[in-house]
Scaffold this motif. Sequence first.
Motif, short mmCIF file in Angstrom:
data_model
loop_
_atom_site.label_atom_id
_atom_site.label_comp_id
_atom_site.label_asym_id
_atom_site.label_seq_id
_atom_site.Cartn_x
_atom_site.Cartn_y
_atom_site.Cartn_z
N GLY A 185 24.95 34.78 26.00
CA GLY A 185 25.83 34.74 24.62
C GLY A 185 25.88 35.89 23.85
O GLY A 185 26.92 36.30 23.47
N ASP A 186 24.86 36.67 23.87
CA ASP A 186 24.81 37.97 23.27
C ASP A 186 25.67 39.02 23.95
O ASP A 186 26.46 39.70 23.29
N LEU A 187 25.58 38.83 24.99
CA LEU A 187 26.42 39.91 25.96
C LEU A 187 27.65 39.73 25.59
O LEU A 187 28.50 40.74 25.43
N GLU A 188 28.33 38.34 25.82
CA GLU A 188 29.46 38.16 25.49
C GLU A 188 30.17 38.30 24.09
O GLU A 188 31.34 38.72 24.13
N SER A 189 29.24 38.21 23.16
CA SER A 189 29.78 38.47 21.77
C SER A 189 30.02 39.99 21.59
O SER A 189 30.65 40.30 20.75
N PHE A 220 19.24 35.09 39.71
CA PHE A 220 19.65 33.99 38.95
C PHE A 220 20.27 34.63 37.53
O PHE A 220 20.91 33.88 36.91
N HIS A 221 19.56 35.72 37.04
CA HIS A 221 20.20 36.20 36.04
C HIS A 221 21.24 37.14 36.18
O HIS A 221 22.43 37.05 35.07
N TRP A 222 21.69 37.74 37.17
CA TRP A 222 22.66 38.85 37.44
C TRP A 222 23.82 38.34 38.10
O TRP A 222 24.97 38.32 37.70
N SER A 223 23.66 37.69 39.34
CA SER A 223 24.87 37.04 40.03
C SER A 223 25.01 35.52 40.05
O SER A 223 26.05 35.29 40.21
N GLY A 224 24.07 34.96 39.86
CA GLY A 224 24.13 33.53 39.68
C GLY A 224 24.25 33.01 41.13
O GLY A 224 24.30 31.81 41.35
N SER A 261 26.46 30.34 37.85
CA SER A 261 27.47 31.41 38.04
C SER A 261 28.23 31.80 36.61
O SER A 261 28.54 33.15 36.59
N GLU A 262 28.48 31.03 35.89
CA GLU A 262 29.20 31.21 34.51
C GLU A 262 28.30 32.00 33.74
O GLU A 262 28.86 32.88 32.86
N ALA A 263 26.95 31.61 33.70
CA ALA A 263 25.98 32.54 32.62
C ALA A 263 25.41 33.70 33.20
O ALA A 263 24.98 34.48 32.41
N ALA A 264 25.73 34.08 34.57
CA ALA A 264 25.32 35.24 35.09
C ALA A 264 25.57 36.31 34.39
O ALA A 264 27.06 36.42 33.97
N TYR A 265 24.96 37.40 34.30
CA TYR A 265 25.42 38.68 33.42
C TYR A 265 26.71 39.20 33.91
O TYR A 265 27.83 39.76 33.32
N LEU A 266 27.03 39.58 35.27
CA LEU A 266 28.00 40.10 35.85
C LEU A 266 29.16 39.05 35.93
O LEU A 266 30.42 39.56 35.72
N ALA A 267 28.99 37.96 35.79
CA ALA A 267 30.06 36.82 35.50
C ALA A 267 30.70 37.07 34.23
O ALA A 267 31.83 37.10 34.01
N VAL A 268 29.63 37.31 33.23
CA VAL A 268 30.10 37.52 31.54
C VAL A 268 30.73 38.66 31.72
O VAL A 268 31.91 38.66 31.25
N LEU A 269 30.40 39.71 32.29
CA LEU A 269 31.08 40.96 32.29
C LEU A 269 32.31 41.01 32.67
O LEU A 269 33.52 41.54 32.39
N ARG A 270 32.67 40.23 33.84
CA ARG A 270 33.89 40.10 34.72
C ARG A 270 35.03 39.35 33.72
O ARG A 270 36.10 39.69 33.72
N ARG A 301 28.68 43.20 42.96
CA ARG A 301 29.82 43.51 42.20
C ARG A 301 31.03 43.13 43.12
O ARG A 301 31.97 42.85 42.60
N GLU A 302 30.85 43.56 44.78
CA GLU A 302 31.80 43.05 45.34
C GLU A 302 32.02 41.79 45.39
O GLU A 302 33.16 41.18 45.45
N SER A 303 31.12 40.90 45.46
CA SER A 303 31.39 39.46 45.22
C SER A 303 31.97 38.88 43.99
O SER A 303 32.61 38.09 44.03
N ILE A 304 31.38 39.57 42.92
CA ILE A 304 32.02 39.19 41.58
C ILE A 304 33.42 39.51 41.39
O ILE A 304 34.44 38.87 40.76
N MET A 305 33.91 40.63 42.06
CA MET A 305 35.15 41.19 41.85
C MET A 305 36.08 40.25 42.86
O MET A 305 37.35 40.29 42.37
N LYS A 306 35.46 39.60 43.76
CA LYS A 306 36.60 38.84 44.63
C LYS A 306 36.69 37.48 44.19
O LYS A 306 37.47 36.69 44.31
N ALA A 307 35.66 37.01 42.95
CA ALA A 307 35.71 35.87 42.53
C ALA A 307 36.88 35.44 41.70
O ALA A 307 37.54 36.20 41.05
#
Length: 303
Positions: free
Chosen positions: A180-184, A214-218, A256-265, A297-303
């Motif tokens: 939540g902090d990251l998204e804010s 579990f933190h970064w990619s989910g 997957s929704e709370a993973a940092y990379l998902a938030v950044l995407r 990164r490759e995985s999250i950019m394809k999501a």
Amino acid sequence: MTLQACPMPLGLVSVTFRQLSPREIVGLVKQAELEAIEWGGDIHVPHGDIKAAREVKAMTEDAGLEVAAYGSYYRAGQSASFELVLESAWALEAPTVRIWAGTKGSKDTSEKERVAIAKDIRQCCEKAEANGMTVSLEYHPNTLTDDIRSCHRLIQDIKNQQLRLYWQPDVVVPHKLRSGDLESLNGHLANVHVFEWTWNDGQTKRHSLEEGWFHWSGVQPASTPRTNEDDVFPDVPSNHWAYDSHPRYIDRFNMSEAAYLAVLRRIEFAGYLLIEFVKGDSPEQFLRDAETLKRWRESIMKA
């Protein structure tokens, strides 16, 4: 490779390997097939050493890499000369200068001290803007950015479009709150420092990046035992010390929704993801972490 060609470009923070020379660091990042380096001002590109800054800039560009930032370690409200910092950043052609917001945590800083620190940061922003750069605050304990609400207050107090914030996982804050902090920080985020640490008995422990899936990619690697989501992300009780300090609490979510990379995407982050402080200070571990981060990164950019 440019930001436009590669969303969320990847790189290394040079102080991860203070024992290596700039040329060795460039070679290591090139071997890892990453895109950028954040150069540190304490060892590799000292403040005011224009010759060293120009040499490191040329070395970086000759290898086909980008300068992501200048990690100056300037402490607002305490350090003497921001002009020397700017001289090196300008010679590096760094897009942003990373500084620290004071020397004490937000709860231990008086209002008078806070005003003085904010004034110094505002002046740093104005000087950086005159040189075509931004200023970015490190997200770090024992500074005024040790708490997300304090970060947002600084943004409001300083009121300068050149001010940016870094983000990195705060190991003493539950993961639900970190996401939540990251998204804010959407709209204020410069770059992200990437590492996987845990906090036990008052000590940090470094892990491989893969261990922090579990933190970064989910997305759980097939090779790891099945993980129960409730074990990885236990509920945060309403009386937890961090609860009142954070603007968003995620009650129900999936990994997957709370993973940092998902938030950044989700917030369309376009800054650098910079690996910092790897397990064992090992170049070999860095190369493994780089492979992990590229795959994610490759995985999250394809999501």
